[in-house]
Design a protein around this motif. Structure first.
Motif, PDB file in Angstrom:
ATOM      1  N   THR A  75     -45.479 107.619  39.908  1.00 40.24           N
ATOM      2  CA  THR A  75     -45.484 106.677  39.118  1.00 40.24           C
ATOM      3  C   THR A  75     -43.898 106.458  38.574  1.00 40.24           C
ATOM      4  OG1 THR A  75     -45.745 108.180  36.888  1.00 40.24           O
ATOM      5  CG2 THR A  75     -47.483 107.270  38.150  1.00 40.24           C
ATOM      6  N   SER A  77     -43.022 106.205  35.562  1.00 39.65           N
ATOM      7  CA  SER A  77     -42.937 106.767  34.115  1.00 39.65           C
ATOM      8  C   SER A  77     -42.363 107.979  34.492  1.00 39.65           C
ATOM      9  CB  SER A  77     -44.117 106.752  33.500  1.00 39.65           C
ATOM     10  OG  SER A  77     -45.263 107.403  34.042  1.00 39.65           O
ATOM     11  N   ASP A  80     -38.795 108.069  35.213  1.00 36.74           N
ATOM     12  CA  ASP A  80     -38.090 107.459  34.183  1.00 36.74           C
ATOM     13  C   ASP A  80     -37.763 108.551  33.260  1.00 36.74           C
ATOM     14  OD1 ASP A  80     -36.615 105.282  32.775  1.00 36.74           O
ATOM     15  OD2 ASP A  80     -38.261 105.029  31.640  1.00 36.74           O
ATOM     16  N   GLY A 100     -44.586  99.170  35.947  1.00 38.67           N
ATOM     17  CA  GLY A 100     -43.916  99.868  34.805  1.00 38.67           C
ATOM     18  C   GLY A 100     -42.467  99.301  34.901  1.00 38.67           C
ATOM     19  N   SER A 101     -41.448 100.237  34.463  1.00 40.34           N
ATOM     20  CA  SER A 101     -40.066  99.828  34.298  1.00 40.34           C
ATOM     21  C   SER A 101     -39.303 101.004  34.440  1.00 40.34           C
ATOM     22  CB  SER A 101     -39.505  99.273  32.983  1.00 40.34           C
ATOM     23  OG  SER A 101     -40.112  99.997  31.867  1.00 40.34           O
ATOM     24  N   THR A 133     -42.473  94.176  30.026  1.00 34.87           N
ATOM     25  CA  THR A 133     -41.016  94.723  29.682  1.00 34.87           C
ATOM     26  C   THR A 133     -39.985  94.115  30.737  1.00 34.87           C
ATOM     27  OG1 THR A 133     -41.369  96.420  31.470  1.00 34.87           O
ATOM     28  CG2 THR A 133     -42.359  96.847  29.175  1.00 34.87           C
TER      29      THR A 133
END
Length: 570
Positions: A75, A77, A80, A100-101, A133
């Motif tokens: 992922t 996340s 990140d 996600g981002s 986002t």
């Protein structure tokens, strides 16, 4: 036409960010060569021996170490959560989608010689799908490369967030060096890519955005902005920004945003030493607000200095209101800047616009040369092919351009429009052609210190007409005698002959960006030799005519009229 002063420094990208006649011979020679001052060469070492590489794959496991494709994380996340060090690399599996981002923050990256790289591995691109986002944020750091990725936003991202946001809101005007964004496709956000500087002109230095496609976003494809402009103490958030081979389209605008401009392709504000080259902007702005006091443009700049827009195409751009919707623009507070070898066609508004209504004299020393405007002002007759508009435009040189405007039903725009109050504007060796409207519409009875016309060809079909200070002239001799225009001492200059314009065949593969100017929709004159005597010798007037014409043909001696001195090069 009178318009309210634009608020471009807070316009197309308004809204808070979340925390995460050319003066000066030496300067003129550099500007008219289409160059920006190069930065010192700094070798870049991607992923040096002490840099780490991390992998993401849908088949991965966030419990693994992420250091090989076989032990990849799953992922965004998880990625990140990493603090990236100089030389690190994050690689996303091509063909896969990652919800996600990703944020690169102040404690990450930061080294121009050993940048952090975010890209794909395998064949094709990985896709980041943002959910309300941004897609990627680089905040208060630099030394970053983002490439070979696709970013797609959802409905919440479309209304409020950027696909890629480069943000510097550090104090004291600090410039963060080295950012590269290349081969990315961004869609479904408020802005495709935004470069934002904070108060005190903090921003970025040495930024290159290349080979990107930014489409189907709301407010704009590509945006740079910074703090409000001060004419008394000019400062710029970003220094040395290059935009190369970027395509922006269907960035349609916000129909509810009446207080700001939305729907532009490429808009650069608060930039010193910037360049847009070999880029294409089309079909933007169609849903911008019908009540907006300012509208979008295909490619434009404002609050900036030493900008070059060259070898670009801007076509089929729109406005939802009664303002703007043009191809190219030098807007409020632009100085020492150049538009050359560009093609504009089929835009709602002007092909090429110089505009400023800011209460200062900061809009100065700009040049529009060797451009082609073909069939612009399709919706808005108050514009034209080339337009100088606003009460604060000065020291503007317009020369060696070719403009053809065609009537579109009741819409009949001039090839050249001049609005009061201009100062120090020279218009030389251009071809201006219309069918059914005045060739030139000048709302002021300009004297030679305000506007000087020399060596141009003016051709109208079925008849010749020109508006000067509210009076319509139907023959060139009377206009010349009564105004002193189209004269060089005792010599009569200019012509009203047919330049025999023809459209260059469109290449089957689409817009052609070879040579100096693109050829898709370009116009060449078949009667250049017969019009040569109408031109003035630019060098004798202290103007550098350049090295080549629109199609890249070398210029020998003083050029004749228009952007094209010969046929297109292969």
């Amino acid at each position: 036409m009178q318009r309210p002063a634009r608020t471009k420094s807070t316009g197309a990208v308004a809204g808070p960010l979340r925390p995460s006649a050319v003066a000066g011979l030496c300067a003129t020679a550099l500007l008219l060569a289409g160059c920006s001052v190069p930065a010192p060469y700094v070798p870049v070492l991607e992923n040096p021996k002490d840099g780490r590489t991390f992998y993401l794959s849908p088949q991965g496991d966030d419990g693994d170490d992420g250091r090989t494709p076989q032990t990849a994380w799953r992922t965004l996340s998880r990625a990140d959560a990493v603090r990236f060090k100089p030389g690190d690399r994050l690689r996303l599996k091509a063909g896969a989608r990652f919800p996600g981002s990703l944020s690169i923050g102040q404690g990450d990256a930061g080294n121009a010689r050993r940048p952090v790289v975010i890209d794909s591995y395998g064949e094709g691109r990985a896709t980041i799908t943002a959910r309300g986002t941004r897609g990627i944020e680089v905040h208060n750091t630099s030394g970053v490369i983002v490439r070979d990725l696709a970013l797609v936003g959802d409905a919440a991202s479309y209304g409020a967030h950027e696909g890629i946001a480069l943000v510097n809101d550090l104090p004291d005007g600090r410039k963060l060096p080295y950012v590269r964004v290349s081969s990315v496709e961004v869609s479904g956000f408020r802005d495709g890519l935004r470069l934002h500087g904070g108060s005190g002109a903090s921003g970025f230095r040495d930024v290159v955005i290349s080979d990107c496609t930014l489409h189907d976003n709301q407010d704009a494809g590509l945006v740079a902005d910074g703090p409000p402009f001060s004419a008394d103490a000019p400062s710029y958030a970003h220094d040395k920004l290059t935009v190369s081979r970027v395509t922006t389209y269907r960035n349609v605008g916000d129909p509810l945003a009446a207080d700001r401009n939305t729907g532009s392709g490429i808009v650069l504000g608060s930039v010193h030493r910037g360049r847009v080259e070999r880029s294409v902007s089309h079909d933007n702005g169609s849903s911008s607000s019908p009540d907006a006091v300012e509208g979008p443009e295909g490619i434009w700049t404002y609050d900036s200095s030493w900008m070059t827009l060259e070898k670009n195409i801007s076509y089929g751009n729109h406005t939802g209101s009664t303002v703007d919707g043009g191809g190219f623009g030098l807007d409020n507070n632009v100085s020492h800047s150049l538009m050359q070898y560009n093609l504009a066609y089929g835009n709602d508004g002007s092909g090429f616009l110089a505009y400023s209504a800011a209460p200062n004299t900061a809009h100065r020393d700009n040049t529009i040369r060797y451009n082609i405007s073909h069939n612009d002002s399709r919706k808005l007759p108050q514009y034209g092919g080339i337009v100088a508009l606003g009460s604060r435009v000065g020291d503007l040189s317009i020369y060696q351009n070719t403009v053809l405007t065609k009537a579109n039903g009741a819409v009949r725009a001039p090839a050249l429009r001049l609005e009061p109050s201009l100062r120090g504007v020279t218009v030389r060796n251009n071809v201006f052609v219309t069918n059914g409207s005045p060739v030139v519409s000048a709302q002021g009875a300009f004297d030679a210190s305000s506007v000087l016309m020399q060596g141009n060809d003016y051709h109208g079909s079925p008849g010749w007409a020109l508006v000067w200070g509210g009076r319509e002239y139907t023959d060139m001799a009377t206009w010349r005698q009564e105004t002193g225009q189209e004269s060089l001492g005792a010599q009569a200059t200019g012509s009203d002959r047919d330049p025999c314009l023809t459209q260059v065949p469109l290449p089957a593969a689409g817009p052609n960006l070879r040579g100096s100017g693109p050829t898709s929709g370009a116009l060449a004159g078949g009667c250049a030799d017969t019009l040569a005597a109408a031109a003035v010798d630019l060098r004798s007037l202290g103007v550098d005519p350049g090295q080549v014409d629109y199609f890249g043909a070398p210029l020998s001696g003083s050029p004749g009229v228009g952007a094209v001195q010969s046929g297109p090069t292969a």
